[in-house]
Design an enzyme around this catalytic site. Structure first.
Site, short mmCIF file in Angstrom:
data_model
loop_
_atom_site.label_atom_id
_atom_site.label_comp_id
_atom_site.label_asym_id
_atom_site.label_seq_id
_atom_site.Cartn_x
_atom_site.Cartn_y
_atom_site.Cartn_z
N HIS A 190 -10.88 -4.99 10.04
CA HIS A 190 -11.58 -4.68 8.81
C HIS A 190 -12.77 -3.76 9.05
CE1 HIS A 190 -9.36 -8.11 7.16
NE2 HIS A 190 -9.62 -7.59 5.98
N GLU B 149 0.80 -1.23 0.00
CA GLU B 149 0.00 0.00 0.00
C GLU B 149 0.82 1.27 0.00
OE1 GLU B 149 -0.89 -2.59 1.61
OE2 GLU B 149 -2.97 -2.94 1.04
#
Lengths: 437, 408
Positions: free
Chosen positions: B213, B144
């Site tokens: 998440h 990322e």
């Protein structure tokens, strides 16, 4: 996707210099031992690679020539005619001037810092000029350069005027970043200097992105002649950082036109490269990702230049990235705030004796490319340029309050809508820098 | 009133006549003509006043412009009355917006994990790689920080990348690049380089996805100078905000919500772009201002149903722009109702609600008859167990109770 079979070239320092170890602790590698395995060994790699099932590996074989052979031969043949030399007189003078500019500028920075004209963290490049000049001198204006905080000389080599860099260091409006960036953030859109980053490693993805743009232009936008190359400079400390490895992977994966240049000066502030790295030979990490890894003597601008030509040429031809480890040294501390007490004086002396500027001067004079007078003239000219830069910076104004809010957003609507229904940036106080945002 | 989330039936987009507040989901809070025409696209800005009766009935949802301006609204009403619009799900609306922008500008590209061949983990980029190629819809390795940085470098050199965080939480790994380069580079370069990136992805609390998440990154990113943050909540504003974000020269972070991707709505056929800085008036009212965004909008609307039955008249505003706040729309509402309830999914500490509370206190203190109440998620890592998870997030019953408390 890594190929162990990309040919690796170790560029050996000249025989005169190989005996001394790099640091008191242990030799990085024994040049004598490694020579035979790698030099001229394309054939050997070829044959071993053909035995392996992976058919792609031979395609990934590096096109980097055995520069050490070339350089060694040319250096030993000092009586050779001009046509055998590594550069012409013109090029030589250009290279010399660039390195002198870098050195004189940085020396002036130190003076100005101690006189209270610039503040904060200032990281000087003395000793490493061969790397900056060796690479950047070969680039076009459209090519991009990305650096970290030791970026003054990269900016200068790329063509940013000394005045603009000095003004930036003084924090004046005429600085290349309007005084908003400072020593660690040299940017120039005109000359494609993409920074200047304070955190090590964070510039490497940016460089990868610039290379991606170049490939995108060629392949998606169909600008067939777009062959812009990006050169990313960073140090040995950065080579233990995740972003380095992630970008090596992506660059090799997509064959981006980028050259990763490691300025291995052995020290990350006070941390010796050998104490921080499990395998200190950084060039080896290139082939692990499928690109050639090359080690070169970064104190010798001619050697750097030869390797740079090859690596930049590779990128320009669309053959993908390269990793070049330049063995170099910084003569000063990490920054002007660093007392530099950890490094062994013997090590410093060893590298001081390999001053790249002195080496080039010697080469040019011995090979009759220039005489003392011409080189002195260049030095004098550069002194004037640097003096002028200081005067200019001194005379330039400090940024006014009006500048405070201007560049936060490219589109100042980003400051939002105020209670009165108007955009904040429409508030007259906005241009005065006093609006509430 | 269809205040439902997560695919339980269509989010009814059709406007009914102005008499019934219940069924009016999208109002026209327009006032002055501040519309600009950019080519064939109507870029609309709002001033926050309701013009009743200017809405056509039923299924001419071309009228479904939330921020249309008075005078122009009439003309656009007649123009769009003949076009019924088309129905789609929120993720399809995002894709539609994305595709339109990619068609319009060849420098717009997408980067992220599984955006290409897989079509995106929530199918926002489905089939785009087939249409535009693997370089333009780039499947990145799992890195990322580096691919966000790469997008920034590409943006600096002329492209307009859209970075997808497969889950917004993963962008924590890209914080270095988002803060230093995305947010600050324009400034530190003295304005030389623009970073027109869009960073988008699903976030928020889902259905038992576990703590990592289920994060709300808007609260972490809000302090970064130089970025804008918007949150979409309906197919209509998802498409409009996506397009606006792509066209913006500023770096924009677009927050989507995992549970809202299957919302269905009818959106106009003709092109539209929404304003990044404006809030959306969901339901005008008189008694209390409820400020919310993203999924909590639906909890609020569900609570509003109950509240209306109990005789309350809440004004619901979807703030949409998380940074900067639209203090005009919000301020006008506060000045009218004098009571504020903020309902958000961020955690109590340091969330968007906390900042909004401060901003309202600072700017509209004199207009408040009661302290601002902010309902946020608990300062708890989102538990896996369904029952526990439910208790960490604000539920409609709490909203009803808070309104009753505030309106005493």
């Amino acid at each position: 996707m890594s190929s162990a079979f990309s040919a690796i070239r170790i560029i050996q320092p000249l025989p005169l210099n190989t005996t001394t170890t790099r640091s008191p602790e242990k030799p990085l590698f024994d040049p004598l031992k490694t020579t035979s395995s790698f030099l001229g060994s394309t054939a050997r790699f070829c044959s071993t690679s053909l035995n392996k099932p992976s058919s792609a590996s031979h395609l990934r074989r590096s096109a980097v020539v055995a520069v050490s052979d070339v350089v060694k031969d040319k250096k030993l043949n000092s009586n050779s005619s001009l046509s055998n030399l590594l550069l012409t007189k013109e090029e030589g003078l250009e290279v010399y001037q660039d390195m002198i500019l870098g050195r004189a500028f940085e020396d002036m920075c130190a003076q100005m810092y101690y006189r209270g004209k610039m503040f904060g963290f200032v990281h000087l490049y003395n000793g490493q000029e061969a790397v900056s000049t060796g690479f950047i001198n070969l680039l076009k204006k459209e090519d991009s350069v990305v650096s970290t905080y030791r970026d003054h000389v990269h900016a200068l080599s790329k063509g940013v005027p000394a005045r603009a860099v000095m003004s930036e260091l003084f924090g004046k409006v005429t600085g290349c970043c309007r005084g908003q960036g400072g020593s660690m953030h040299m940017f120039s859109k005109e000359h494609n200097v993409l920074g200047g980053f304070a955190f090590i490693g964070e510039g490497i993805p940016v460089a990868t992105g610039a290379a991606f743009s170049s490939k995108y232009r060629r392949e998606v936008l169909k600008q067939a002649d777009c062959d812009h190359v990006t050169v990313a400079f960073f140090g040995d400390g950065t080579c233990n950082n995740g972003q380095f490895f992630e970008c090596l992977n992506m660059a090799a994966l997509w064959k981006l036109p980028i050259v990763f240049v490691v300025e291995n000066n052995l020290w990350a502030i006070g941390m010796s490269h050998l104490r921080a790295t499990s395998d200190p030979e950084i060039w080896k990490k290139g082939p692990a990702f499928g690109m050639p890894g090359v080690h070169v003597d970064g104190m010798d601008v001619l050697k750097v230049r030869e390797v740079a030509k090859e690596a930049i040429g590779r990128a320009r031809r669309g053959e993908g990235p390269s990793l070049v480890e330049c063995e170099t040294y910084r003569f000063r501390g990490h920054s002007l705030a660093d007392p530099d007490e950890l490094r062994d004086p013997a090590e410093k002396a060893h590298y001081a004796a390999r001053d790249p500027i002195t080496a080039l001067k010697k080469y040019m004079i011995e090979n009759k490319l220039a005489n003392e007078a011409e080189l002195k003239a260049i030095e004098k000219k550069i002194d004037e340029v640097v003096e002028d830069a200081v005067e200019f910076a001194d005379a330039s104004p400090h940024p006014g309050r009006t500048q405070l809010l201007e560049n936060v957003f490219a589109d100042p609507k980003g400051f939002g809508i105020g209670p009165d229904g108007k955009y904040r940036c429409e508030d007259p106080k906005f241009t005065e820098g006093t609006a509430q945002v | 009133m269809a205040a439902i989330f997560h695919g339980f039936g269509p989010a009814a987009a059709a406007l009914s006549s102005s008499s019934s507040f219940d069924s009016k989901r999208f109002q026209l809070p327009s006032l002055k003509s501040q519309t600009e025409r950019k080519g064939s696209v109507l870029v609309v800005r709002s001033d926050g006043r309701v013009i009743p009766g200017s809405n056509p009935k039923g299924r001419s949802a071309g009228k479904l412009v939330t921020n249309a301006v008075a005078a122009k609204a009439d003309s656009s009403a007649t123009a769009t009355a003949s076009k019924p619009g088309h129905e789609l799900l929120l993720f399809e609306a995002l894709r539609e917006g994305l595709e339109e922008e990619m068609d319009r500008d060849p420098t717009v590209c997408v980067m992220g994990e599984d955006v290409g061949h897989y079509g995106g983990s929530y199918k926002v980029t489905k089939d785009l790689a087939t249409k535009y190629g693997d370089l333009r819809v780039l499947d990145t390795p799992i890195a990322e920080n580096s691919f966000t940085g790469m997008a920034i470098g590409a943006a600096m050199t002329g492209l307009r990348p859209i970075v997808e965080g497969m889950n917004m939480g993963f962008l924590l790994l890209a914080f270095n690049q988002i803060s230093n380069n995305c947010g600050m580079l324009h400034y530190t370069s003295g304005g030389q380089f623009t970073i027109p990136v869009v960073i988008r992805g699903p976030g928020g609390v889902g259905r038992q996805l576990g703590a990592e998440h289920s994060q709300r990154l808007e609260s972490y990113f809000q302090s970064i100078p130089g970025i804008q943050m918007v949150a979409c909540s309906t197919p209509y504003n998802a498409k409009g905000l996506m397009k606006a974000a792509i066209r913006s020269e500023n770096p924009v972070i677009l927050f989507e919500h995992v549970l809202l991707y299957n919302l269905k709505e009818r959106i106009p056929d003709e092109e539209y772009v929404l304003s990044l800085e404006e809030a959306e008036m969901v339901r005008p009212g008189e008694h209390i201002t409820i400020l919310t965004y993203s999924r909590m909008r639906y909890h609020v609307m569900q609570a509003a149903k109950t509240l209306v039955n109990k005789g309350y008249d809440p004004e619901v505003i979807d703030i949409r722009s998380l940074k900067p706040f639209d203090l005009h729309t919000i301020g006008n509402s506060v000045k009218k109702t004098h009571r504020v309830l903020i309902v958000e999914e961020c955690m109590r500490t340091g969330g968007i609600g906390a900042s909004l509370t401060a901003a309202i206190s600072e700017n509209f203190h004199d207009y408040l008859d009661a302290p601002i109440v902010c309902l946020s998620s608990q300062d708890v890592p989102t538990p896996y167990a369904g029952t526990l998870e439910e208790w960490t997030v604000v539920q409609p019953a709490q909203i009803v109770a808070a309104v009753e408390q505030l309106c005493q």
